[in-house]
Scaffold this motif. Structure first.
Motif, PDB file in Angstrom:
ATOM      1  N   TYR A  21       0.696  -1.386   0.398  1.00 35.24           N
ATOM      2  CA  TYR A  21       0.159  -0.093   0.282  1.00 35.24           C
ATOM      3  C   TYR A  21       1.048   1.009   0.035  1.00 35.24           C
ATOM      4  N   ASN A  22       2.042   1.458   0.684  1.00 30.71           N
ATOM      5  CA  ASN A  22       2.918   2.548   0.837  1.00 30.71           C
ATOM      6  C   ASN A  22       3.622   2.976  -0.372  1.00 30.71           C
ATOM      7  N   ASN A  32       2.207  12.982  -8.663  1.00 32.35           N
ATOM      8  CA  ASN A  32       1.517  14.091  -8.570  1.00 32.35           C
ATOM      9  C   ASN A  32       1.340  15.006  -7.101  1.00 32.35           C
ATOM     10  N   PRO A  33       2.814  15.268  -6.863  1.00 27.31           N
ATOM     11  CA  PRO A  33       2.953  15.948  -5.576  1.00 27.31           C
ATOM     12  C   PRO A  33       1.816  17.602  -5.284  1.00 27.31           C
ATOM     13  N   GLU A  34       1.042  17.618  -6.431  1.00 31.80           N
ATOM     14  CA  GLU A  34       0.303  18.436  -5.644  1.00 31.80           C
ATOM     15  C   GLU A  34      -0.869  18.482  -4.946  1.00 31.80           C
ATOM     16  N   ASN A  35      -0.905  17.100  -5.667  1.00 28.96           N
ATOM     17  CA  ASN A  35      -2.737  16.638  -4.810  1.00 28.96           C
ATOM     18  C   ASN A  35      -2.486  16.581  -3.094  1.00 28.96           C
ATOM     19  N   ASP A  36      -3.523  17.379  -2.949  1.00 29.18           N
ATOM     20  CA  ASP A  36      -3.805  17.627  -1.460  1.00 29.18           C
ATOM     21  C   ASP A  36      -4.514  15.970  -0.987  1.00 29.18           C
ATOM     22  N   ASP A  37      -5.218  15.113  -1.470  1.00 28.64           N
ATOM     23  CA  ASP A  37      -5.100  13.808  -0.832  1.00 28.64           C
ATOM     24  C   ASP A  37      -4.487  13.292  -0.994  1.00 28.64           C
ATOM     25  N   LEU A  38      -3.580  13.043  -1.406  1.00 29.52           N
ATOM     26  CA  LEU A  38      -2.184  11.837  -1.544  1.00 29.52           C
ATOM     27  C   LEU A  38      -1.132  12.481  -0.741  1.00 29.52           C
ATOM     28  N   LEU A  39      -1.229  13.771  -0.269  1.00 23.89           N
ATOM     29  CA  LEU A  39       0.293  14.280   0.713  1.00 23.89           C
ATOM     30  C   LEU A  39      -1.177  14.086   1.982  1.00 23.89           C
ATOM     31  N   HIS A  40      -2.281  13.841   2.272  1.00 19.38           N
ATOM     32  CA  HIS A  40      -3.447  13.885   3.044  1.00 19.38           C
ATOM     33  C   HIS A  40      -2.869  12.135   3.678  1.00 19.38           C
ATOM     34  N   LEU A  41      -2.892  11.806   2.918  1.00 15.06           N
ATOM     35  CA  LEU A  41      -2.973   9.455   3.038  1.00 15.06           C
ATOM     36  C   LEU A  41      -1.809   9.856   3.212  1.00 15.06           C
ATOM     37  N   GLU A  42      -0.149  10.506   2.733  1.00 12.25           N
ATOM     38  CA  GLU A  42       1.060  10.270   2.991  1.00 12.25           C
ATOM     39  C   GLU A  42       1.157  10.112   4.662  1.00 12.25           C
ATOM     40  N   TRP A  43       0.550  11.382   5.491  1.00 12.75           N
ATOM     41  CA  TRP A  43       0.717  11.479   6.261  1.00 12.75           C
ATOM     42  C   TRP A  43      -0.452  10.238   7.248  1.00 12.75           C
ATOM     43  N   GLU A  44      -1.065   9.671   6.685  1.00 14.48           N
ATOM     44  CA  GLU A  44      -2.527   8.912   7.616  1.00 14.48           C
ATOM     45  C   GLU A  44      -1.443   7.786   8.172  1.00 14.48           C
ATOM     46  N   THR A  45      -1.919   7.377   9.771  1.00 13.70           N
ATOM     47  CA  THR A  45      -0.885   5.411   9.483  1.00 13.70           C
ATOM     48  C   THR A  45      -2.091   4.864   9.948  1.00 13.70           C
ATOM     49  N   ASP A  46      -3.350   5.247  10.525  1.00 14.91           N
ATOM     50  CA  ASP A  46      -4.021   4.994  10.394  1.00 14.91           C
ATOM     51  C   ASP A  46      -4.650   3.977   9.130  1.00 14.91           C
ATOM     52  N   ILE A  47      -4.570   2.316   9.129  1.00 14.73           N
ATOM     53  CA  ILE A  47      -5.727   2.277   7.561  1.00 14.73           C
ATOM     54  C   ILE A  47      -6.726   2.620   7.062  1.00 14.73           C
ATOM     55  N   LYS A  48      -7.688   1.787   8.665  1.00 11.87           N
ATOM     56  CA  LYS A  48      -9.120   2.607   8.267  1.00 11.87           C
ATOM     57  C   LYS A  48      -9.894   3.859   8.152  1.00 11.87           C
ATOM     58  N   LYS A  49      -8.980   4.726   8.744  1.00 13.16           N
ATOM     59  CA  LYS A  49      -8.801   6.851   8.479  1.00 13.16           C
ATOM     60  C   LYS A  49      -8.578   6.457   6.321  1.00 13.16           C
ATOM     61  N   ALA A  50      -7.973   5.365   6.799  1.00 14.79           N
ATOM     62  CA  ALA A  50      -7.033   5.876   5.496  1.00 14.79           C
ATOM     63  C   ALA A  50      -8.316   5.334   4.372  1.00 14.79           C
ATOM     64  N   VAL A  51      -8.552   4.416   4.456  1.00 15.82           N
ATOM     65  CA  VAL A  51     -10.262   3.912   3.839  1.00 15.82           C
ATOM     66  C   VAL A  51     -10.983   4.650   3.620  1.00 15.82           C
ATOM     67  N   VAL A  52     -11.661   5.680   5.124  1.00 12.44           N
ATOM     68  CA  VAL A  52     -12.340   6.150   4.599  1.00 12.44           C
ATOM     69  C   VAL A  52     -12.314   7.148   3.394  1.00 12.44           C
ATOM     70  N   ASN A  53     -10.964   8.069   3.936  1.00 15.46           N
ATOM     71  CA  ASN A  53     -10.613   9.092   3.265  1.00 15.46           C
ATOM     72  C   ASN A  53     -10.962   8.790   1.044  1.00 15.46           C
TER      73      ASN A  53
END
Length: 147
Positions: A21-22, A32-53
């Motif tokens: 996944y990582n 696509n480093p300007e993508n805010d959604d991907l940036l947020h996911l890069e920082w998210e460590t909880d996979i359940k929250k990542a799936v919701v996001n």
């Protein structure tokens, strides 16, 4: 994003390693480093929250069901091939089906995840395997519409 959703769901069901996944997330973010959604996911460590996001930010109006299906089935085929316990596989596939977004659950071949293992309850492993193999090879048929 369809592929990232697949990897996130598979990881949340413990069907792939976190590194897979990582690695995909890193690859997508670097392209696509300007993508805010991907940036947020890069920082998210909880996979359940990542799936919701990922589900929350998925554009379902432009969702590529064929791409989603092809990638998911290729990942599941590896898991199936390495599986030594068909009943455990069936249980995991049912849980995977429950983890899919609702708008995907009842579309072929994804709906098969819900019932393919049912015949195992009366001892018919051959039927279960035939159904799973039909599902896993669904996108290899030439009569599917192009996405």
């Amino acid at each position: 994003m369809e592929e990232l959703l697949i990897y996130a769901v598979l990881l949340s069901e413990e069907l792939i390693q976190e590194s897979e996944y990582n690695n995909l997330l890193d690859e997508l973010f670097l392209s696509n480093p300007e993508n805010d959604d991907l940036l947020h996911l890069e920082w998210e460590t909880d996979i359940k929250k990542a799936v919701v996001n990922i589900r929350t930010h998925m554009d379902y109006n432009n969702f590529d069901f064929n791409r989603f299906g092809k990638v998911l089935m290729s990942k599941l085929k590896v898991i199936y091939t390495n599986c030594t316990d068909i009943k455990a596989f069936a249980n995991r596939m049912y849980n995977l089906w429950k983890s899919l977004p609702e708008n995907i659950q009842n579309i072929e071949p994804f709906q098969i995840l819900c019932y393919a293992g049912d015949s195992l309850y009366w001892g018919d492993e051959e039927q279960a395997r035939n159904i799973y193999e039909y599902m896993l090879n669904y996108y290899e048929r030439s009569n599917l519409p192009e996405s």
